[in-house]
Design an enzyme around this catalytic site. Structure first.
Site, mmCIF file in Angstrom:
data_model
loop_
_atom_site.group_PDB
_atom_site.id
_atom_site.type_symbol
_atom_site.label_atom_id
_atom_site.label_comp_id
_atom_site.label_asym_id
_atom_site.label_seq_id
_atom_site.Cartn_x
_atom_site.Cartn_y
_atom_site.Cartn_z
ATOM 1 N N ASP A 90 0.833 -1.218 0.000
ATOM 2 C CA ASP A 90 0.000 0.000 0.000
ATOM 3 C C ASP A 90 0.863 1.263 0.000
ATOM 4 O O ASP A 90 0.360 2.361 0.269
ATOM 5 C CB ASP A 90 -0.897 0.021 1.249
ATOM 6 C CG ASP A 90 -2.192 -0.758 1.035
ATOM 7 O OD1 ASP A 90 -2.399 -1.270 -0.078
ATOM 8 O OD2 ASP A 90 -2.993 -0.858 1.994
ATOM 9 N N ASP A 145 5.363 -9.817 8.504
ATOM 10 C CA ASP A 145 5.524 -8.381 8.335
ATOM 11 C C ASP A 145 6.868 -8.091 7.677
ATOM 12 O O ASP A 145 7.790 -8.917 7.722
ATOM 13 C CB ASP A 145 5.441 -7.670 9.693
ATOM 14 C CG ASP A 145 3.991 -7.486 10.140
ATOM 15 O OD1 ASP A 145 3.084 -7.759 9.339
ATOM 16 O OD2 ASP A 145 3.779 -7.069 11.300
ATOM 17 N N ASP A 238 -5.630 -8.917 14.067
ATOM 18 C CA ASP A 238 -5.142 -10.271 14.361
ATOM 19 C C ASP A 238 -5.844 -10.859 15.589
ATOM 20 O O ASP A 238 -6.287 -12.013 15.588
ATOM 21 C CB ASP A 238 -3.627 -10.249 14.573
ATOM 22 C CG ASP A 238 -3.148 -9.061 15.403
ATOM 23 O OD1 ASP A 238 -3.990 -8.354 15.979
ATOM 24 O OD2 ASP A 238 -1.928 -8.851 15.474
#
Length: 495
Positions: A90, A145, A238
């Site tokens: 993004d 991540d 999460d």
């Protein structure tokens, strides 16, 4: 004594009692670890044919770590025809060009890797993961991540746990790439070690509800969809999805012996920003899911454990309310009515509330085989760090409690590797400055709290309340440091 006096004193002790419960719950993790320490995850059967896996790497303006994660993720050992990689990007800065170049390079080598971009940030990380699933081909989705570096054999070592048809997710233990970079990263590592080595392990072993940590784990695609998919209505998507999946009947497993190294926030502002998101998101999930938990057909022990799990970030808020509204009046009234011997109630309550947390952090190092002496020496630093977070996390808890929405703020990472890395890399300071976290507002408020505790400390000295002085001194020093750091950070930002 008047009814108002009794009110202030009673509420003060009620709030201290709540803090004491949070501390005792932390302490219970230590005792429960001894009960479950020999419990190991069931050895899984083996897939006769390996299933397809999609690896998702969510990114947002992470130029300092983007190349590292793309170059690392293509090294995962898994049959090439069964592995898809999605860089879910993004970004709005030059991270896009950097990722596009690396993806093109690996595509030319025949790797099934894709650069998945959106023209908006709707839903932030949760929205990006959900949108990317429309083109995901894997029966299972591994999520890392951008600041993590999974070991090359991670998928092959763990995928077989999904031979159990109702297994929704497996979570790996976080390790820390830059653990030894500074005192701040060393203290953060101790906090996270306790969460994984004690909390996650105990909850999983005792069949309590626990959570995916947002990275370093694998989900069954069917379970994500069945549980209602990723949702952006909280800041901790999460935790939210974990509870929905388990309440829908899915199982989850924590693998303490499977590690995945990641990067810790390198400065205090980035650390506070991460803690704010986790604290606020945790309270948002508490408001959303706790009523459902209590209505569900679950054992009472599971409901109580989930209540502590989802509400523990409110401890900061409780402490602040007691400090701001009830502490000083309570001290004054007890002094006026010659009621000071009741300090003998304050001391054990304070000892239980803070001692439980300290025991939890200390044993988090013990259970992972780390140095007991090093952990013991760092306990005062951990207490001060907790106080430094008090106002930041209290505000987060309050916003979560009252439903104030805010955006998902990415925690800036610098791409630094610790002493344990064989290939340390450095970045020009100008690049790191572009990604530095904005210091939180409220420096004047922190200063006011520091003045309150400093005044109470001096008052206790004058009154000869010697047993209280260590607690009050730590609180005063912690809040003075917090206020000083906030003012200093804003001065640096204005340059």
């Amino acid at each position: 004594m008047s009814s108002i006096s009794w009110f202030f004193i009673t509420i003060h002790f009620v709030l201290l009692g709540i803090l004491c419960l949070f501390g005792l719950h932390r302490l219970s993790m230590v005792f429960r670890w001894f009960k479950y320490r020999n419990n190991q995850p069931t050895e899984p059967e083996t897939f006769s044919t390996l299933p397809t896996v999609t690896v998702q790497i969510p990114l947002y303006n992470e130029r300092l770590v983007a190349k590292r994660i793309v170059d690392s993720i293509v090294k995962l050992e898994y049959p090439q025809d069964k592995l898809q990689i999605q860089i879910v990007d993004d970004s709005t800065d030059e991270t896009c060009e950097l990722v596009a170049e690396r993806v093109k390079y690996y595509q030319q080598q025949g790797i099934d890797i894709h650069h998945v971009q959106r023209v908006h940030r709707h839903g932030f990380k949760a929205g990006a993961l959900k949108d990317a699933m429309e083109t995901a081909t894997g029966e299972f989705i591994a999520i890392f991540d951008a600041d993590f570096i999974p070991h090359t054999d991670t998928l092959l070592k763990t995928i077989h746990h999904f031979t159990e048809p109702d297994m929704a997710m497996v979570q790996f233990r976080w390790e820390h790439l830059n653990r030894r970079s500074s005192l701040l990263t060393k203290l953060q590592a101790i906090m996270l070690d306790a969460h994984f080595g004690l909390e996650q392990r105990v909850r999983c072993a005792s069949n309590m509800l626990f959570n995916f940590n947002g990275t370093a784990g694998i989900w069954r695609t069917e379970a994500i969809i069945d549980a209602g998919h990723w949702s952006a209505d909280t800041l901790t998507e999460d935790l939210d999805l974990s509870y929905r999946a388990q309440l829908a009947g899915w199982k989850m497993r924590y693998l303490n012996d499977v590690t995945c190294p990641g990067e810790l926030p390198a400065d205090m502002n980035a650390f506070k920003s991460q803690q704010f998101r986790w604290a606020k998101g945790g309270v948002e999930v508490m408001m959303k899911m706790l009523p459902t938990v209590w209505k569900a057909k679950l054992p009472i022990t599971k409901k109580i454990e989930s209540t502590f799990h989802l509400s523990n970030n409110l401890a900061y808020f409780v402490m602040l309310v007691d400090t701001l509204i009830f502490l000083v009046p309570s001290l004054y009234l007890r002094d006026q009515h010659d009621f000071v011997n009741v300090w003998w109630l304050d001391i054990p309550l304070l000892a239980m509330s803070s001692g439980g947390h300290l025991a939890y952090l200390f044993f988090g190092q013990v259970v992972l085989g780390r140095s007991k002496l090093s952990a013991f020496i760092k306990l005062p630093g951990l207490m001060v760090l907790g106080i430094l977070l008090a106002i930041n996390n209290s505000k987060a808890g309050m916003e979560g409690l009252f439903g104030k929405r805010s955006e998902f703020v990415r925690t800036p990472k610098t791409g630094e590797l610790g002493d344990e890395s064989p290939t340390p890399q450095t970045k020009p300071s100008t690049e790191k400055k572009q990604y530095r976290a904005i210091p939180p507002k409220g420096a004047l408020f922190e200063l006011a709290i520091a003045i309150v505790y400093s005044t109470v400390f001096l008052w206790a000295v004058g009154q000869g309340h010697w047993f209280m002085l260590p607690f009050l001194l730590l609180l005063a020093v912690g809040f003075v440091l917090s206020a000083f750091h906030s003012f200093y950070s804003h001065m640096q930002l204005s340059k």
